[in-house]
Every structure is written in C-alpha cells, then in structure tokens.
Design an enzyme around this catalytic site. Structure first.
Site, PDB file in Angstrom:
ATOM      1  N   CYS A  73     -15.226  -1.251  -5.380  1.00 18.40           N
ATOM      2  CA  CYS A  73     -16.524  -1.148  -4.703  1.00 18.40           C
ATOM      3  C   CYS A  73     -17.310  -0.010  -5.349  1.00 18.40           C
ATOM      4  CB  CYS A  73     -16.370  -0.966  -3.201  1.00 18.40           C
ATOM      5  SG  CYS A  73     -15.274   0.377  -2.694  1.00 18.40           S
ATOM      6  N   ASP A 122       0.853  -1.187   0.000  1.00 22.26           N
ATOM      7  CA  ASP A 122       0.000   0.000   0.000  1.00 22.26           C
ATOM      8  C   ASP A 122       0.888   1.236   0.000  1.00 22.26           C
ATOM      9  OD1 ASP A 122      -3.209   0.265   0.500  1.00 22.26           O
ATOM     10  OD2 ASP A 122      -2.162   2.086   1.118  1.00 22.26           O
ATOM     11  N   ASP A 162       4.429   4.190  -5.203  1.00 25.83           N
ATOM     12  CA  ASP A 162       3.317   4.163  -6.146  1.00 25.83           C
ATOM     13  C   ASP A 162       3.354   2.826  -6.869  1.00 25.83           C
ATOM     14  OD1 ASP A 162       5.342   4.345  -8.100  1.00 25.83           O
ATOM     15  OD2 ASP A 162       5.154   6.528  -8.223  1.00 25.83           O
ATOM     16  N   ASP A 173      -7.335  -4.362  -5.590  1.00 30.92           N
ATOM     17  CA  ASP A 173      -8.543  -3.708  -5.063  1.00 30.92           C
ATOM     18  C   ASP A 173      -8.276  -2.208  -5.161  1.00 30.92           C
ATOM     19  OD1 ASP A 173     -10.838  -2.966  -3.787  1.00 30.92           O
ATOM     20  OD2 ASP A 173     -10.260  -3.716  -1.818  1.00 30.92           O
TER      21      ASP A 173
END
Length: 448
Positions: free
Chosen positions: A380, A280, A308, A327
C-alpha cells in the site's frame, strides 16, 4: 504550483450555530481547545498508531461525552493531515503554539466558532491573520503537508503534477468501502438490506462485491455485519486480493496475513474450498483475525505465527503452493487518507530498512510457489523503491518467474476503471477517486 490550493482550508468556513454551545461559558468552551491541545501534545511523540492513542486518551478521559469526542477526533485528524502547515502558521503567535495548533485544527475541521474562537484575544487576532495566507507562499512541507523527502521522491519518480495531485488527495478523509461476503450474501441483497436500514451505499464500478457508503455510517453494530454478510475493506485492497485469482481446491499461502482482510477475501473467492495458510510474525494481529473469520463463516484456513520469513517450519511448503500472497510490510504512504500519522513515522532510513525486508520476504516466499503457480506481490505504498524496484530486482535474479500483466488476470468488467491498462503492474492512486494507493504484481513460475 498547479492545484496546490485545492482542499486548502485557508478560508473561514460558515459556522454552525448550536444553542447548547452558546449557553456554555467561555471557560468550558476553552476547555475543549485545551483538550485538543493536550491530545496533540500526546500524538506529537508519534510512538505508535494515532487511532490507538486516541482511543486510549478517550478511555482515560471519561468526562468527555459522546458530543465532544467526535469533535475532538475530527480536529486531531485534521491536525495530523495539515500538521506541517498548522505548525508553521502557529509559530507566528506568542506563547505555547500548541493552543494555536488546536484552534486551527478545530477551525479547519468545522467546529462551531464559539469553540475555536474562545480564549485569548491575541490568539484570535493571529487566527484572523493566518487564515488569509496563501498556501502557495509557503515552503514545500507547509504547502503540500508531506515530508519534504517523500514529496521530492514522488516528484522525481512520477513528475511534479502527480506529486501535487497526490498531496492534495490525501488531505481528505477516505470513503467507507465494504466487501460483500459472497459466502453468505449477494451484492444485490446486501445493498437492499442496508438501504432498508437507512444506510445509503452505491456499487463500486469494476468491483462486483464492492459497495461504497455515502458519508460515514456506523456499520459495525448492524445485524448484517455481526452475521458476517460483509467486511469493511478499501476498494484497492479488494482489487489486489482479486489478483490472487485462486481456484477452488488450491493451496494458498498468505505470507503476511495481518488481521486477515485479504485472507477473507481470498477465502470467499475460493467458495470456502481448498486451504489457506495465514502466516504472520505477530500473534496479536492473527488473534484479531480469528473473530473476523468466525463471523465470515469461512473454515478453509488455519493460522501460524512464524519467527520471520526464513522460519524453517515453512520448509514443508516448498514448491507446493498454488498461490503465494506477499502483502509485505511497507511505508503505507498510499493510505495517508486513513492513516495520516504514517508520514511522520517514516523516513529515508526506515524506507531503506523496509526495502531490505521486502527483498528478503519476496525471495523466501517464492520458494513456496509450485511450478506454474503464482506469487502476488502487494504493497500500500506509492513509491517505486518499494514496488517496481523490488519486483524488477527479483525477476532479474529469479529467471524461473515471469511477470504477468494484471489485465490478463482481472476480467474487463472487474477492473479499476482509472488504472493504466498498458502497465504490466497494477498501480492505484487515491486522487483517482477509486481507492487508497496500492501496488500489485503477479509473478508466474514456469512449469517444471
């Protein structure tokens, strides 16, 4: 519009009687309206996540007791869900509209009448008028409680019926879903343990490790949670995690791990074998992951903060990962039941920025996939811009990858019941009642 008045609180609810509230004077009752108005004023700046702002507000106002805080929080979340409609109706009165916004929010969230009816008579007369207005007579934003740009995109991409049903579904709060940590417990054992504690949960059809709570019990302080027997995780998030379908001993790279909800689900599928690399760009998010991982009993992972998606330190994984999970950062509009403030923090401009980032992430993540390995793309979001459009563009420029139909990956008894099995990519809608809005595509790399 068909279905546009469903879940619409334009009717005065049956009020609860509370002897303690009745004994309070009008001044203190109006004080709660003032508190809600103050918090609404603060949140209207939309400078960050609403839940964090509400938590800070409560810390800064210790005079609010345990009785008042849930009422204030419910009213504020009601305001977030219905903000476009509430703001529109609040303009009809006189004086500061934020007070009328607070009263409508308290009314629609079910606060006792003695609270939301306290104060100026003029406001109460206004309230009596507006609760009888039909939502069908309002403009797009006030009627649907969605940003106009977003509603129009939904209607264009999926039809007006779907846009309407979605707009109504996200006006309700999401259920509380749990994922059993099979490293430590079975679904049957956890269900029995929670039942013995007076917490009612039911199995989620098509999700072997999924349980859905009845109501909103406080589960975070239970012994079974502290011992890592389960995690709080939306059913949709669980299903897309299952699409990774790792094998024991695999190398899995979770490209955007965040706080690690899907990472933990994948680790449990691997039965604590193999290796998961949780990446992350935010060290803060990964720090939140570590205590969750410790509680879970999983040890088959390590975390890495990257600059990144093009971080050169990732070069050592080129062509080596059995599974790569992306994700990606997205608009999050599929989670409006849980995060209603997101609809005020997104725009056409931010959507364009997000899709550019998504294209970059999937291209860089694909380099890590080994021959015959899989790349799983997840959002999402419910918009095609962030979902099918990204995947199709990637496949066009990367012929070594092919799309695998999601039903080939999930067993028949482990699928969302209401998802369209004729589609190649998995799409979940909140109005179907199974989960938040999620999207996932499984991309298989050809053999060397």
């Amino acid at each position: 519009m068909a279905g546009s008045t469903k879940n619409t609180p334009f009717r005065k609810p049956t009020t609860r009687r509370d002897s303690k509230v009745e004994r309070q004077g009008a001044q203190s009752r109006y004080g709660l309206v003032s508190t809600v108005a103050q918090l609404i004023d603060l949140l209207a700046q939309f400078e960050g996540p609403a839940d964090a702002a509400i938590s800070r507000f409560f810390k800064d106002h210790p005079e609010l007791g345990g009785r008042d805080r849930p009422m204030v929080a419910e009213a504020v979340y009601c305001w977030l869900r219905y903000r476009y409609r509430i703001n529109h109706l609040a303009q009809a009165g006189e004086g500061p509209s934020v007070v009328r916004q607070a009263k409508l929010a308290l009314l629609w969230s079910g606060a006792p009448e003695q609270i939301w009816s306290a104060g100026k008579q003029a406001d109460n007369e206004w309230l009596s008028r507006v609760i009888n207005i039909s939502a069908d007579d309002l403009g797009v934003e006030a009627r649907t409680c969605l940003p106009e740009w977003f509603y129009l995109k939904l209607a264009e991409q999926f039809g007006e019926s779907r846009a309407e049903s979605f707009s109504q579904a996200v006006l309700s709060a999401a259920p509380l879903d749990l994922r059993v940590n099979t490293v430590k417990a079975s679904t049957t054992d956890l269900l029995a343990a929670l039942t013995n504690m007076g917490i009612q949960v039911n199995p989620i059809e098509g999700l072997p490790e999924g349980l859905r709570a009845v109501g909103k019990p406080i589960v975070g302080k239970t012994e079974v949670f502290q011992e890592g027997y389960f995690e709080v995780q939306d059913a949709g998030s669980q299903w897309v995690s299952r699409l990774v379908a790792p094998r024991r001993g695999d190398l899995v790279i979770d490209f955007c791990a965040g706080a690690g909800g899907k990472t933990l689900a994948i680790g449990a599928q691997m039965k604590n074998t193999g290796r998961i690399v949780a990446l992350d760009t935010s060290e803060k998010r990964l720090v939140k992951f570590k205590p969750r991982a410790a509680r879970s009993g999983l040890s088959n992972f390590y975390t890495m903060v990257i600059n990144d998606e093009a971080d050169p330190r990732l070069n050592k994984y080129f062509g080596k990962a059995d599974r790569v999970v992306t994700d990606v950062p997205c608009s999050g509009m599929g989670t409006l039941r849980r995060n209603p403030d997101l609809k005020f923090r997104q725009s056409l401009q931010s959507l364009a920025e997000l899709t550019a980032k998504q294209k970059s992430i999937i291209e860089h993540a694909a380099k890590l996939v080994k021959p015959d390995g899989r790349l799983v793309y997840i959002t999402c979001s419910v918009l095609r811009d962030e979902n099918e459009d990204i995947v199709n563009a990637f496949l066009e420029s990367n012929p070594e990858f092919r799309l695998r139909r999601w039903t080939e990956v999930l067993n028949p008894g482990e699928r969302p019941v209401k998802a369209n099995t004729t589609d190649d990519m998995l799409r979940l809608w909140p109005e179907d009642g199974e989960s938040d809005g999620f999207f996932a595509a499984v991309l298989q790399r050809s053999k060397a």
